[in-house]
Design a protein around this motif. Structure first.
Motif, PDB file in Angstrom:
ATOM      1  N   LEU A   1       0.825  -1.206   0.000  1.00 42.41           N
ATOM      2  CA  LEU A   1       0.000   0.000   0.000  1.00 42.41           C
ATOM      3  C   LEU A   1       0.860   1.256   0.000  1.00 42.41           C
ATOM      4  O   LEU A   1       0.585   2.205  -0.757  1.00 42.41           O
ATOM      5  CB  LEU A   1      -0.930   0.010   1.210  1.00 42.41           C
TER       6      LEU A   1
ATOM      7  N   ARG B   1       2.158   2.631  -3.177  1.00 41.63           N
ATOM      8  CA  ARG B   1       1.165   3.075  -4.161  1.00 41.63           C
ATOM      9  C   ARG B   1       0.321   4.231  -3.655  1.00 41.63           C
ATOM     10  O   ARG B   1      -0.674   4.592  -4.303  1.00 41.63           O
ATOM     11  CB  ARG B   1       0.269   1.885  -4.551  1.00 41.63           C
ATOM     12  N   LEU B   2       0.693   4.796  -2.516  1.00 41.58           N
ATOM     13  CA  LEU B   2      -0.033   5.952  -2.009  1.00 41.58           C
ATOM     14  C   LEU B   2       0.205   7.168  -2.897  1.00 41.58           C
ATOM     15  O   LEU B   2       1.289   7.317  -3.478  1.00 41.58           O
ATOM     16  CB  LEU B   2       0.406   6.266  -0.577  1.00 41.58           C
ATOM     17  N   PRO B   3      -0.766   8.052  -3.014  1.00 41.74           N
ATOM     18  CA  PRO B   3      -0.550   9.294  -3.773  1.00 41.74           C
ATOM     19  C   PRO B   3       0.583  10.115  -3.170  1.00 41.74           C
ATOM     20  O   PRO B   3       0.927   9.956  -1.991  1.00 41.74           O
ATOM     21  CB  PRO B   3      -1.901  10.009  -3.630  1.00 41.74           C
TER      22      PRO B   3
ATOM     23  N   PHE C   1      -4.550  -2.553  -4.376  1.00 40.31           N
ATOM     24  CA  PHE C   1      -4.153  -1.261  -3.823  1.00 40.31           C
ATOM     25  C   PHE C   1      -3.893  -0.238  -4.934  1.00 40.31           C
ATOM     26  O   PHE C   1      -4.131   0.962  -4.737  1.00 40.31           O
ATOM     27  CB  PHE C   1      -2.929  -1.414  -2.923  1.00 40.31           C
ATOM     28  N   SER C   2      -3.417  -0.693  -6.064  1.00 34.08           N
ATOM     29  CA  SER C   2      -3.301   0.211  -7.208  1.00 34.08           C
ATOM     30  C   SER C   2      -4.670   0.694  -7.648  1.00 34.08           C
ATOM     31  O   SER C   2      -4.855   1.863  -8.010  1.00 34.08           O
ATOM     32  CB  SER C   2      -2.594  -0.497  -8.370  1.00 34.08           C
TER      33      SER C   2
ATOM     34  N   THR D   1      -6.082   3.139  -4.693  1.00 35.76           N
ATOM     35  CA  THR D   1      -5.409   4.434  -4.603  1.00 35.76           C
ATOM     36  C   THR D   1      -5.616   5.282  -5.861  1.00 35.76           C
ATOM     37  O   THR D   1      -5.403   6.491  -5.829  1.00 35.76           O
ATOM     38  CB  THR D   1      -3.897   4.245  -4.371  1.00 35.76           C
TER      39      THR D   1
ATOM     40  N   SER E   1      -9.865   8.699  -6.697  1.00 32.28           N
ATOM     41  CA  SER E   1      -9.724   9.919  -5.910  1.00 32.28           C
ATOM     42  C   SER E   1     -11.040  10.685  -5.905  1.00 32.28           C
ATOM     43  O   SER E   1     -11.724  10.785  -6.924  1.00 32.28           O
ATOM     44  CB  SER E   1      -8.611  10.810  -6.484  1.00 32.28           C
TER      45      SER E   1
ATOM     46  N   PHE F   1      -6.411  10.739   0.945  1.00 35.02           N
ATOM     47  CA  PHE F   1      -6.246   9.293   1.104  1.00 35.02           C
ATOM     48  C   PHE F   1      -5.293   9.041   2.273  1.00 35.02           C
ATOM     49  O   PHE F   1      -4.097   9.281   2.176  1.00 35.02           O
ATOM     50  CB  PHE F   1      -5.688   8.674  -0.177  1.00 35.02           C
TER      51      PHE F   1
ATOM     52  N   THR G   1      -4.855   5.957   5.322  1.00 35.48           N
ATOM     53  CA  THR G   1      -5.337   4.698   5.871  1.00 35.48           C
ATOM     54  C   THR G   1      -4.821   4.507   7.289  1.00 35.48           C
ATOM     55  O   THR G   1      -3.625   4.656   7.547  1.00 35.48           O
ATOM     56  CB  THR G   1      -4.884   3.517   4.996  1.00 35.48           C
TER      57      THR G   1
END
Length: 249
Positions: A50, A53-55, A135-136, A139, A142, A148, A150
């Motif tokens: 995760l 792949r977070l913004p 997760f891709s 994320t 939007s 975002f 978690t």
């Protein structure tokens, strides 16, 4: 036979059960204390699919004061339980083995080994294949004005549920072989029910995974493939009547 003589075997079985449960608990505790020093690293490893792949600028958060301390410890305890699965299954086998026939004892140990391997394969499949994809997907969605972020405890509960779902799902071949070996069904009967099994696999995927088509499909497809593997292997197992030498063993 007196009532005292009848209760003695029961007491012996209960004492043996207690001893084996204590061994299981001690094994989990020993592994836990061996891993507790690396608790934060273990959580970082599990959270990596995760986090990567977070913004941009987004991070995981802790909404509870004690979460940064207790969440890695909880994960470490679960990891210790996963690591000791083969030993726990062996203790179960050792407890029930005296009541099995000779040919049954020969079958149980391979089933324990294969069950452990399949469970670990399911967990590995979830981590290396499923997590990056879902997760891709998550994320990439939007919403305007929504950041975002978690919670670490919620994330742990989410991934543990998926680990358990895929670990259990990968046990399908073992379950099929046991059903055929005990005479509950046959490979031919299972092949005839293939369309229902496929539908059931997608239903299981829908129930056990998050409400997205990707994770549901990624669970259903392995179940269908493992069903075919189980049916193929079950051809070599059939219900056997105990032989005289088994009764004497």
């Amino acid at each position: 036979m007196s009532s005292v003589e009848q209760t003695q075997p029961l007491i012996r079985h209960l004492l043996e059960l207690r001893d084996r449960l204590l061994r299981c608990i001690v094994a989990v505790i020993v592994v836990f204390f061996g891993l507790v020093y690396f608790a934060s690293h273990i959580y970082e490893f599990v959270a990596r699919p995760l986090v990567e792949r977070l913004p941009a600028g987004a991070t995981m958060i802790a909404t509870d004061v004690a979460s940064p301390f207790f969440t890695p410890l909880k994960l470490t305890l679960i990891v210790a339980l996963f690591v000791t699965v083969p030993y726990l299954l062996y203790q179960i086998w050792a407890f029930v083995a005296p009541g099995l026939y000779k040919h049954e004892r020969k079958l149980v140990m391979p089933l324990i080994v294969s069950s452990s391997i399949l469970f670990y394969c399911g967990v590995g499949f979830a981590y290396f294949v499923v997590f990056p994809l879902i997760f891709s997907f998550f994320t990439a969605i939007s919403l305007g004005g929504v950041a975002f972020a978690t919670d670490i405890a919620s994330y742990l509960d989410f991934v543990l549920a998926l680990f358990l779902a895929f670990g259990i799902a990968f046990e399908v071949p073992v379950a099929i072989m046991l059903l055929c070996w005990t005479g509950a069904t046959t490979p031919k009967a299972l092949r005839q029910k293939r369309p229902y099994i496929i539908v059931g696999a997608f239903v299981v995927g829908m129930v056990l995974t998050p409400p997205d088509i990707i994770s549901q499909t990624l669970l259903a497809i392995p179940i269908c493939l493992l069903f075919e593997v189980g049916v193929f292997c079950a051809r070599f197992y059939s219900k056997k009547q105990p032989e005289k030498e088994d009764l004497d063993a």
